[in-house]
Design a protein around this motif. Structure first.
Motif, PDB file in Angstrom:
ATOM      1  N   VAL A   1       0.831  -1.206   0.000  1.00  0.00           N
ATOM      2  CA  VAL A   1       0.000   0.000   0.000  1.00  0.00           C
ATOM      3  C   VAL A   1       0.863   1.252   0.000  1.00  0.00           C
ATOM      4  O   VAL A   1       0.625   2.198  -0.774  1.00  0.00           O
ATOM      5  CB  VAL A   1      -0.959  -0.004   1.205  1.00  0.00           C
ATOM      6  N   LEU A   2       1.883   1.286   0.858  1.00  0.00           N
ATOM      7  CA  LEU A   2       2.725   2.477   0.958  1.00  0.00           C
ATOM      8  C   LEU A   2       3.504   2.724  -0.332  1.00  0.00           C
ATOM      9  O   LEU A   2       3.680   3.877  -0.745  1.00  0.00           O
ATOM     10  CB  LEU A   2       3.684   2.341   2.138  1.00  0.00           C
ATOM     11  N   ALA A   3       3.984   1.658  -0.965  1.00  0.00           N
ATOM     12  CA  ALA A   3       4.753   1.832  -2.202  1.00  0.00           C
ATOM     13  C   ALA A   3       3.885   2.437  -3.299  1.00  0.00           C
ATOM     14  O   ALA A   3       4.295   3.383  -3.980  1.00  0.00           O
ATOM     15  CB  ALA A   3       5.324   0.489  -2.653  1.00  0.00           C
ATOM     16  N   ASN A   4       2.689   1.913  -3.467  1.00  0.00           N
ATOM     17  CA  ASN A   4       1.795   2.453  -4.498  1.00  0.00           C
ATOM     18  C   ASN A   4       1.306   3.851  -4.138  1.00  0.00           C
ATOM     19  O   ASN A   4       1.166   4.713  -5.023  1.00  0.00           O
ATOM     20  CB  ASN A   4       0.612   1.502  -4.704  1.00  0.00           C
ATOM     21  N   LEU A   5       1.058   4.089  -2.858  1.00  0.00           N
ATOM     22  CA  LEU A   5       0.636   5.414  -2.425  1.00  0.00           C
ATOM     23  C   LEU A   5       1.744   6.433  -2.650  1.00  0.00           C
ATOM     24  O   LEU A   5       1.493   7.554  -3.138  1.00  0.00           O
ATOM     25  CB  LEU A   5       0.242   5.376  -0.947  1.00  0.00           C
ATOM     26  N   ALA A   6       2.980   6.058  -2.311  1.00  0.00           N
ATOM     27  CA  ALA A   6       4.104   6.975  -2.500  1.00  0.00           C
ATOM     28  C   ALA A   6       4.280   7.316  -3.972  1.00  0.00           C
ATOM     29  O   ALA A   6       4.525   8.480  -4.334  1.00  0.00           O
ATOM     30  CB  ALA A   6       5.385   6.348  -1.939  1.00  0.00           C
ATOM     31  N   SER A   7       4.152   6.317  -4.837  1.00  0.00           N
ATOM     32  CA  SER A   7       4.272   6.578  -6.270  1.00  0.00           C
ATOM     33  C   SER A   7       3.184   7.536  -6.733  1.00  0.00           C
ATOM     34  O   SER A   7       3.451   8.483  -7.492  1.00  0.00           O
ATOM     35  CB  SER A   7       4.183   5.259  -7.041  1.00  0.00           C
ATOM     36  N   SER A   8       1.951   7.306  -6.281  1.00  0.00           N
ATOM     37  CA  SER A   8       0.841   8.164  -6.680  1.00  0.00           C
ATOM     38  C   SER A   8       1.050   9.598  -6.215  1.00  0.00           C
ATOM     39  O   SER A   8       0.824  10.554  -6.967  1.00  0.00           O
ATOM     40  CB  SER A   8      -0.467   7.611  -6.112  1.00  0.00           C
ATOM     41  N   LEU A   9       1.515   9.763  -4.982  1.00  0.00           N
ATOM     42  CA  LEU A   9       1.751  11.106  -4.455  1.00  0.00           C
ATOM     43  C   LEU A   9       2.866  11.813  -5.211  1.00  0.00           C
ATOM     44  O   LEU A   9       2.767  12.999  -5.525  1.00  0.00           O
ATOM     45  CB  LEU A   9       2.079  11.024  -2.963  1.00  0.00           C
ATOM     46  N   LEU A  10       3.937  11.077  -5.484  1.00  0.00           N
ATOM     47  CA  LEU A  10       5.072  11.683  -6.187  1.00  0.00           C
ATOM     48  C   LEU A  10       4.683  12.108  -7.604  1.00  0.00           C
ATOM     49  O   LEU A  10       5.106  13.161  -8.088  1.00  0.00           O
ATOM     50  CB  LEU A  10       6.239  10.706  -6.233  1.00  0.00           C
ATOM     51  N   LEU A  11       3.877  11.299  -8.259  1.00  0.00           N
ATOM     52  CA  LEU A  11       3.506  11.611  -9.638  1.00  0.00           C
ATOM     53  C   LEU A  11       2.421  12.681  -9.721  1.00  0.00           C
ATOM     54  O   LEU A  11       2.500  13.591 -10.543  1.00  0.00           O
ATOM     55  CB  LEU A  11       3.046  10.335 -10.343  1.00  0.00           C
ATOM     56  N   LYS A  12       1.430  12.590  -8.846  1.00  0.00           N
ATOM     57  CA  LYS A  12       0.273  13.472  -8.969  1.00  0.00           C
ATOM     58  C   LYS A  12       0.416  14.795  -8.224  1.00  0.00           C
ATOM     59  O   LYS A  12      -0.132  15.816  -8.643  1.00  0.00           O
ATOM     60  CB  LYS A  12      -0.978  12.744  -8.481  1.00  0.00           C
TER      61      LYS A  12
END
Length: 410
Positions: free
Chosen positions: A240-251
């Motif tokens: 969850v944290l890995a996908n959330l971090a990616s989403s935050l960094l990109l968006k």
């Protein structure tokens, strides 16, 4: 990937500790490995995207990247259990384990090279066995480390390998073959080594993350419900944290706009890259390291797949005691994955499966399950697993005999 590769008990030495003697095989580990095999079969047989909508298929969403990561994770678990479990072998026994592992790597790599020679030049699937040979050779120096050092080493690989690929990938030589053969090893040694280590389908430097985490898990008491729960919980949180971090960094941190601004990038190209991975591995922006797309081997992609692997492993261990009968069909496939995976790749070679992928999935899965069930009841280890085990056993015994027969100081 074989049962021997990830065997839960040594085929040569008796278990070293009471905990290792305390029970039979961990059926949850075998079942998880069986699920990983089914996932790889699905990825190889089903298309990655729908022809009409161009959306990722169910097979892609469920298994892409995660099945291969789960295999590598469980390989590490097996290496730990076969070299002492929570009490790693020492001295001559560990030396024998290391040399036996090198023998396994040679035999598994040889099987992979033979299968590569059978596959067409533009293959329907990329084999992992030659890569596994490299994984095992690289694991040899880590066999005696304790869990904390193994987890820290895995973390280092998960960061260093993607950065090296980002920096060196565009300038490293390439191999002319998708699946590596003896010819490529001889005629293109640098290109083949580059792909096996850093830029290929299953680069060893990145996949060492999964192998070392699995090695660390195998040094714990995996029969403990508390440990099983921690493994599953840690995996869920990490994914969850890995996908959330990616989403935050990109968006929200500007990553999407930065990638969109790279040379020749359109919005549709970027959306496709974020779903299926960029073509090649661009060195134009460090923001590519922020994506978590399967098989891209970025830090967050590795973390996401590792998290899913830990979650599956932990859940299967937790439910195994209550659902052993239900898990048995998966588990018997899981004890002979080298044999079944090799047969699966050879069956793909004629390339007859493209028009009816669901039919061919069933035609491969059911015979594989039946063969595994019948063979396991009669003989135990699969045929290729027996060959790998015999090679490792003979080498280990030779090492032991030499250390016994050679007088000190000779």
């Amino acid at each position: 990937m074989s049962a021997d590769e990830v065997s839960q008990k040594s085929t040569v030495d008796p278990p070293a500790t009471p905990s290792a003697r305390a029970g039979k095989r961990l059926i949850g580990i075998d079942a998880a490995r069986g699920l990983a095999l089914i996932g790889l079969m699905a990825i190889h047989l089903f298309p990655s995207e729908d022809e009409l909508t161009h959306e990722p298929t169910l097979a892609w969403n469920l298994f892409s990247g995660d099945s291969a990561a789960l295999f590598a994770l469980l390989a590490g678990v097996g290496l730990a259990l076969s070299s002492g479990g929570s009490a790693p072998h020492r001295g001559k026994r560990m030396t024998a384990d290391r040399i036996g592992l090198a023998a396994r790597a040679v035999v598994i790599g040889s099987i992979g090279l033979v299968i590569s020679a059978i596959m067409p030049a533009d293959p329907p699937a990329y084999g992992i066995l030659v890569y596994y040979a490299v994984f095992f050779l690289m694991a040899i120096p880590f066999l005696q480390l304790r869990p904390l050092m193994l987890f820290l080493s895995a973390g280092a690989f998960s960061i260093i390998a993607p950065i090296l690929r980002q920096l060196l990938g565009p300038v490293l030589p390439e191999s002319s073959a998708w699946n590596h053969t003896v010819v490529n090893l001889v005629t293109e040694p640098l290109g083949t080594a580059s792909e096996l280590l850093l830029t290929g389908s299953y680069p060893a430097l990145a996949y060492m993350t999964y192998l070392l985490v699995g090695l660390g898990l195998g040094r714990l008491n995996l029969r403990s419900i508390r440990v099983q729960g921690l493994v599953a919980g840690a995996g869920a949180v990490l994914a969850v944290l890995a996908n959330l971090a990616s989403s935050l960094l990109l968006k929200f941190a500007g990553g999407y706009e930065a990638l969109l601004a790279t040379t020749g990038m359109t919005r549709s190209d970027l959306e496709r890259a974020l779903t299926f991975g960029p073509e090649g591995h661009s060195d134009t922006s460090a923001w590519w390291l922020a994506i978590a797309t399967p098989h891209t081997n970025t830090p967050l992609a590795i973390a996401a797949s590792l998290g899913m692997g830990l979650l599956v492993t932990g859940v299967f261990l937790l439910v195994a005691s209550k659902a052993e009968l239900w898990l048995k069909p998966l588990a018997v496939m899981g004890v002979m994955t080298l044999t079944l995976y090799s047969a699966h790749l050879i069956a793909l070679a004629p390339e007859l499966h493209y028009d009816e992928p669901a039919l061919w999935f069933v035609l491969q899965l059911i015979p594989a399950a039946v063969f595994a069930w019948v063979w396991h009841r009669k003989f135990g280890q699969g045929p290729l697993e027996r060959m790998v085990a015999a090679a490792a056993r003979n080498v280990r015994q030779t090492v032991k005999d030499q250390t016994i027969d050679t007088p000190p100081g000779a």
